[in-house]
Design an enzyme around this catalytic site. Structure first.
Site, mmCIF file in Angstrom:
data_model
loop_
_atom_site.group_PDB
_atom_site.id
_atom_site.type_symbol
_atom_site.label_atom_id
_atom_site.label_comp_id
_atom_site.label_asym_id
_atom_site.label_seq_id
_atom_site.Cartn_x
_atom_site.Cartn_y
_atom_site.Cartn_z
ATOM 1 N N SER A 60 42.674 47.529 51.662
ATOM 2 C CA SER A 60 42.653 46.275 52.417
ATOM 3 C C SER A 60 43.473 45.179 51.743
ATOM 4 O O SER A 60 43.749 44.156 52.361
ATOM 5 C CB SER A 60 41.214 45.807 52.632
ATOM 6 O OG SER A 60 40.591 45.557 51.391
ATOM 7 N N HIS A 61 43.850 45.345 50.473
ATOM 8 C CA HIS A 61 44.662 44.324 49.807
ATOM 9 C C HIS A 61 45.968 44.872 49.249
ATOM 10 O O HIS A 61 46.619 44.240 48.438
ATOM 11 C CB HIS A 61 43.830 43.590 48.739
ATOM 12 C CG HIS A 61 42.810 42.732 49.404
ATOM 13 N ND1 HIS A 61 41.632 43.253 49.874
ATOM 14 C CD2 HIS A 61 42.834 41.438 49.766
ATOM 15 C CE1 HIS A 61 40.956 42.300 50.487
ATOM 16 N NE2 HIS A 61 41.652 41.187 50.439
ATOM 17 N N ASP B 293 39.132 44.994 55.907
ATOM 18 C CA ASP B 293 38.529 46.283 56.228
ATOM 19 C C ASP B 293 38.102 46.354 57.689
ATOM 20 O O ASP B 293 38.192 47.420 58.310
ATOM 21 C CB ASP B 293 37.346 46.557 55.296
ATOM 22 C CG ASP B 293 37.825 47.052 53.946
ATOM 23 O OD1 ASP B 293 38.633 47.987 53.912
ATOM 24 O OD2 ASP B 293 37.419 46.478 52.929
HETATM 25 P P1 NDP Z 1 33.553 46.362 48.314
HETATM 26 O O1 NDP Z 1 32.296 46.344 49.103
HETATM 27 O O2 NDP Z 1 34.525 47.425 48.603
HETATM 28 O O3 NDP Z 1 33.248 46.448 46.783
HETATM 29 C C1 NDP Z 1 32.548 45.400 46.135
HETATM 30 C C2 NDP Z 1 32.353 45.696 44.699
HETATM 31 O O4 NDP Z 1 31.289 46.639 44.563
HETATM 32 C C3 NDP Z 1 33.552 46.326 44.008
HETATM 33 O O5 NDP Z 1 33.745 45.696 42.777
HETATM 34 C C4 NDP Z 1 33.150 47.789 43.854
HETATM 35 O O6 NDP Z 1 33.735 48.412 42.717
HETATM 36 C C5 NDP Z 1 31.667 47.677 43.679
HETATM 37 N N1 NDP Z 1 30.974 48.881 44.084
HETATM 38 C C6 NDP Z 1 31.086 49.560 45.249
HETATM 39 N N2 NDP Z 1 30.283 50.626 45.249
HETATM 40 C C7 NDP Z 1 29.637 50.637 44.065
HETATM 41 C C8 NDP Z 1 28.668 51.488 43.463
HETATM 42 N N3 NDP Z 1 28.204 52.569 44.096
HETATM 43 N N4 NDP Z 1 28.224 51.176 42.223
HETATM 44 C C9 NDP Z 1 28.705 50.093 41.557
HETATM 45 N N5 NDP Z 1 29.607 49.251 42.078
HETATM 46 C C10 NDP Z 1 30.078 49.520 43.320
HETATM 47 O O7 NDP Z 1 34.272 44.923 48.406
HETATM 48 P P2 NDP Z 1 34.416 43.952 49.654
HETATM 49 O O8 NDP Z 1 34.683 44.751 50.859
HETATM 50 O O9 NDP Z 1 33.286 43.008 49.686
HETATM 51 O O10 NDP Z 1 35.739 43.148 49.245
HETATM 52 C C11 NDP Z 1 36.964 43.852 49.114
HETATM 53 C C12 NDP Z 1 38.018 42.957 48.561
HETATM 54 O O11 NDP Z 1 38.354 41.934 49.481
HETATM 55 C C13 NDP Z 1 37.677 42.229 47.258
HETATM 56 O O12 NDP Z 1 38.682 42.569 46.335
HETATM 57 C C14 NDP Z 1 37.760 40.749 47.615
HETATM 58 O O13 NDP Z 1 38.278 39.900 46.595
HETATM 59 C C15 NDP Z 1 38.721 40.763 48.776
HETATM 60 N N6 NDP Z 1 38.587 39.574 49.618
HETATM 61 C C16 NDP Z 1 39.548 38.602 49.539
HETATM 62 C C17 NDP Z 1 39.451 37.469 50.341
HETATM 63 C C18 NDP Z 1 40.451 36.360 50.260
HETATM 64 O O14 NDP Z 1 40.369 35.434 51.053
HETATM 65 N N7 NDP Z 1 41.360 36.352 49.339
HETATM 66 C C19 NDP Z 1 38.350 37.311 51.285
HETATM 67 C C20 NDP Z 1 37.379 38.361 51.216
HETATM 68 C C21 NDP Z 1 37.510 39.466 50.431
HETATM 69 P P3 NDP Z 1 34.903 49.527 42.897
HETATM 70 O O15 NDP Z 1 36.143 48.753 43.226
HETATM 71 O O16 NDP Z 1 34.939 50.236 41.599
HETATM 72 O O17 NDP Z 1 34.475 50.411 44.043
#
Ligand code: NDP
Length: 350
Positions: free
Chosen positions: A56-57, A199
């Site tokens: 997504s990024h 996403d």
């Molecule tokens: P996710 O739900 O994909 O993941 C959130 C965090 O949870 C990650 O750090 C992930 O680590 C961790 N995680 C996931 N599964 C597990 C697990 N089983 N055990 C431990 N940790 C876990 O993220 P979002 O969908 O909420 O966000 C995705 C991205 O979107 C982010 O990078 C965010 O900064 C970006 N974003 C940017 C915006 C902007 O305006 N600039 C606005 C909104 C979001 P891992 O990566 O290792 O899976």
């Protein structure tokens, strides 16, 4: 949610090396009017996302980055400027460009302030943030600092109890430094929405339903249709708890550092539609200055060992680091439709 497509028809992909992906991105951004420094900073965060398989990024964002440059919303020749507001507070004016160059510009002053003061903040202003936050947090961990990052966006998420967009998806990142030899450091970076906007858009592009709880349609009723969610409102994760975290991010960015709240962001932007305009707050803490100078690393390792003793548990960030090791060998696979878009944006080789 950074996930691999898991439902619907298999998606045709095109294999690329990271260097090829980087070259295409640089060409597209330069062609759209970005200078070298801005094109490189934006490309670096997108290619890091591709490398870690955070679709997504990654290059999925390239079209939006290009659109912001060509429709006049974003300054592709931004020259961010650093200012010290207090011993522990650094500000960067991003000159209405994309945030990655503004962060790069303020990073060393933030690190220096945190090492001197024990704790320091970076207020990034007048930028368009369209990226993940973990690159900022990882840059601080590379300097043995603990990091937090927060940014607001444009209205996409209904507050708890409401059904109309008001909050941004308001992500927050956190990371704690770790000796790379010991393993990947814990970093979480998550939207306060149940699902990041990108996403939801990827689900719409691939014709896949989103899980229940991700959003409501324009009628305010729950739906799993990503297009209805995009037209209606996303929901915070965890009900009122995620809603309160979104509120916290709004106040840190909108009130504390004086940047637009999500509901003000579009009116404060110039030019056409595109990446949210506003600010980002980054905090850095030096564990060596918090009273356990010699022990924090050992204490953290003992904690990880106890935590990971439970079957099925992993550290946040571990998925990205495992992907990083894989893509270093195998390169990346872009969905064919995305590859075609990227190639068209890059134009003919100059
Ligand atoms: P996710 O739900 O994909 O993941 C959130 C965090 O949870 C990650 O750090 C992930 O680590 C961790 N995680 C996931 N599964 C597990 C697990 N089983 N055990 C431990 N940790 C876990 O993220 P979002 O969908 O909420 O966000 C995705 C991205 O979107 C982010 O990078 C965010 O900064 C970006 N974003 C940017 C915006 C902007 O305006 N600039 C606005 C909104 C979001 P891992 O990566 O290792 O899976």
């Amino acid at each position: 949610m950074n996930e691999t497509p898991d439902a619907g028809a298999p998606v045709e992909t095109v294999a690329l090396t990271l260097a090829e992906a980087e070259a295409l991105s640089l060409r597209a951004l330069t062609r759209a009017g970005a200078d070298d420094a801005n094109a490189r900073a934006v490309t670096a965060v997108m290619i890091a996302a591709e490398r870690d398989i955070c679709a997504s990024h990654g290059l999925f964002r390239l079209e939006g980055y290009v659109q912001g440059l060509t429709n006049g919303r974003v300054n592709g020749r931004a020259a961010p400027k650093v200012e010290r507001l207090a011993p522990g507070v650094v500000a960067v004016n991003g000159d209405r460009g994309y945030a990655p160059l503004a962060f790069e510009t303020g990073r060393s002053a933030l690190i220096e302030a945190a090492k001197t003061q024990g704790i320091a903040a970076l207020a990034i202003r007048d930028t368009h943030h369209f990226a993940a936050l973990w690159p900022e947090v990882e840059a601080l961990m590379a300097a043995d600092l603990c990091g937090f990052a927060f940014t607001a966006a444009t209205p996409m998420v209904a507050p708890a109890g409401g059904a109309r967009p008001f909050f941004g998806t308001n992500p927050m990142g956190f990371g704690f430094p770790r000796d790379p030899e010991a393993g990947p450091p814990p970093v979480f970076d998550q939207a306060s929405a149940a699902m990041a906007r990108g996403d939801v858009q990827i689900h719409a592009r691939d014709g896949r339903p989103v899980p229940e709880g991700v959003g409501v349609g324009p009628d305010g009723l729950p739906t799993t249709d990503p297009n209805a969610v995009l037209a209606g409102a996303q929901l915070p994760f965890g009900g009122y708890k995620g809603s309160s975290l979104a509120l916290m991010v709004e106040l840190l960015v909108g009130a504390l550092i004086g940047q637009p709240f999500s509901y003000e962001s579009d009116a404060a932007a110039r030019g056409g539609p595109g990446a949210p305009f506003g600010g980002e707050l980054v905090l850095a803490l030096d564990p060596a200055r918090f009273g356990d100078a010699g022990g924090w690393r050992t204490r953290a390792e003992a904690f990880y060992a106890a935590l990971l003793a439970q079957e099925g548990v992993r550290l946040p960030g571990a998925r990205r680091h495992a992907n990083r090791a894989k893509t270093a060998q195998s390169g990346i696979a872009l969905p064919k439709s995305l590859y075609d878009t990227v190639v068209a944006l890059a134009g003919p080789k100059g």
